[in-house]
Design an enzyme around this catalytic site. Structure first.
Site, short mmCIF file in Angstrom:
data_model
loop_
_atom_site.label_atom_id
_atom_site.label_comp_id
_atom_site.label_asym_id
_atom_site.label_seq_id
_atom_site.Cartn_x
_atom_site.Cartn_y
_atom_site.Cartn_z
N SER A 178 -12.25 32.85 -47.99
CA SER A 178 -10.87 33.23 -47.75
C SER A 178 -10.21 33.65 -49.08
CB SER A 178 -10.13 32.08 -47.07
OG SER A 178 -8.93 32.53 -46.50
N ASP A 318 -12.57 35.42 -41.68
CA ASP A 318 -12.29 34.38 -42.68
C ASP A 318 -13.47 33.42 -42.86
OD1 ASP A 318 -11.27 32.30 -44.21
OD2 ASP A 318 -9.33 32.32 -43.22
#
Length: 479
Positions: A178, A318
């Site tokens: 992320s 993510d």
């Protein structure tokens, strides 16, 4: 509390760098008589008898110049947590450092390694030296720095990196997911010489958030403008593949990505598994927060140097969804067995205390506080899925399950202080003053961990330095 103690505590809080912080911390340790504790070898927290015997033996063999015995002893008996000397409890008493006996052991091992590396004797020809150091380094293992997510709080990681770099403690293996993938990509594409200038807050480009209007959200796949995220990534990460970055800086970059499809599996991208994949696109994929940003197709540089689709049928999201801290894959690929985690996820960081020993009441309560709400959400989603036919809910439950079951800490965890967390700051652009505050928070959070990191990485850093010297002296490529 006397006036001197108050003065030193104030100095500790107002320190502007690690040297000032350490000076005040050592003064407080003296006032609290923690120096006496450090000098006392005996403790139930580690096998002091074993450590003491090893110190005496290595010191004697080194002074005698007994190279053969040193090679034998170090090759057979060198372990990262010998006698439980890496026990977190040994770093919770004094503010700076641990038992003097542990420092003596580490220093003695490194002195013996230096002697073996630099001695020019017939019993240690270059081939034997190289074999000994390669095998010993392989069996001993090494450390990695793992950067968790955090959206705008990812700037916290920069402070951690800056402090570890200044102290000469930055591991060569770096992993990010992320927001951590963007910071890891930034680090891996800059040499040590470039870092100082590149890490100035006014040089960083951290304006990554642009929110779509509702009319645009209805037409698209996310709430945030991915083009703005891409621009921020491109301004901070050089246009390189994983292999190109490794060849430039020597840093081993790993980026976690999660699958958008139900039949794919999480991936850890690096110069071994995906040498030609482009770092910028990998960071964009790892930052694609579900529901806020659309999934991303990875790209790679082909044999002609052109950008082309990488695994064109797949899309990625993510990296924190499935593997925020991908320890097992990092260990398998890079011989890592010690993890330093920079944890900036606002829903996780407040419950981290930096301890890897997950036993006892406090760690148990922390796990309950972190996982409890997540388990409740997962349970509610599962009930809905059983009784109602909601399209796509099965995929959501699978992602929720992955988030709940993860481990979010390392052997040493440097985490964002709950007092530095503002929920309103997570998904918005921060100004230069806020950026400086987050970077400073990362630096300050690192200070109490510096000596523990220094100790737990001392032998692996010494082994690596010896391999570097041998490669330079005998003109071969270090592996």
């Amino acid at each position: 509390m006397n006036s001197e103690s108050r003065q030193q505590r104030q100095a500790l809080e107002q320190a502007t760098d690690y040297d000032e912080w350490r000076e005040a911390a050592e003064a407080l340790d003296r006032l609290d008589r923690h120096g006496d504790w450090r000098r006392e070898e005996e403790s139930t927290d580690y096998d002091y008898r074993l450590i003491r015997s090893r110190v005496r033996l290595l010191r004697r063999l080194r002074r005698q110049g007994d190279h053969d015995q040193l090679v034998f002893r170090l090759r057979e008996e060198l372990h990262g947590n010998l006698g439980n000397m890496a026990n977190p409890a040994l770093y919770q008493r004094a503010r700076v450092g641990t038992k003097n006996l542990i420092n003596a052991y580490l220093d003695e091992v490194c002195a013996a390694l230096d002697l073996l590396c630099d001695s020019d004797v017939k019993t240690l020809p270059p081939t034997r030296k190289r074999r000994f150091f390669n095998r010993t380094a392989r069996s001993f293992g090494r450390s990695a720095l793992l950067l968790s997510g955090g959206a705008s709080y990812g700037l916290f990681h920069l402070g951690v990196i800056e402090e570890l770099h200044q102290q000469g403690l930055l591991p060569p293996v770096i992993t990010g997911s992320s927001a951590g993938s963007v910071v890891a990509g930034f680090l891996a594409t800059h040499t040590d010489e470039e870092l100082a200038e590149a890490m100035e807050p006014d040089a960083l480009k951290y304006q990554w958030v642009r929110t779509f209007r509702w009319s645009e959200v209805i037409k698209g796949e996310g709430i945030l403008d991915q083009k703005q995220v891409r621009r921020a990534i491109n301004r901070n990460i050089a246009d390189m593949t994983f292999l190109e970055a490794y060849e430039k800086t020597g840093r081993i970059l790993n980026i976690s990505v999660s699958p958008a499809e139900s039949h794919q599996f999480p991936r850890l991208l690096n110069y071994l598994t995906s040498p030609n994949a482009l770092i910028r696109q990998a960071a964009l994929a790892s930052s694609a927060i579900p529901g806020l940003l659309p999934p991303v197709q990875l790209r790679a540089r082909n044999y002609a140097g052109k950008s082309t689709a990488y695994m064109p049928q797949s899309r990625w999201i993510d990296g924190s969804v499935h593997e925020d801290i991908p320890k097992e894959k990092v260990n398998r690929l890079h011989n890592v067995n010690h993890y330093i985690v920079s944890q900036a996820n606002p829903h996780v960081a407040p419950f981290m205390n930096g301890d890897s020993d997950r036993t006892g009441l406090v760690p148990f309560l922390q796990d309950v506080m972190v996982r409890g709400p997540m388990l409740q959400v997962e349970h509610i989603l599962d009930l809905v899925h059983r009784h109602f036919d909601v399209p796509g809910l099965g995929s959501v439950i699978k992602k929720a399950h992955a988030i709940v079951r993860q481990t979010y800490s390392g052997d040493i965890t440097i985490s964002l202080d709950r007092g530095d967390i503002r929920v309103s700051r997570v998904l918005r652009n921060v100004n230069e003053e806020e950026a400086r505050e987050l970077i400073e928070a990362g630096r300050r959070a690192s200070w109490p961990c510096i000596e523990r990191i220094r100790n737990t990485t001392q032998i692996s850093r010494s082994l690596n330095a010896c391999l570097e010297r041998l490669a330079e002296r005998y003109q071969y490529v270090k592996r």
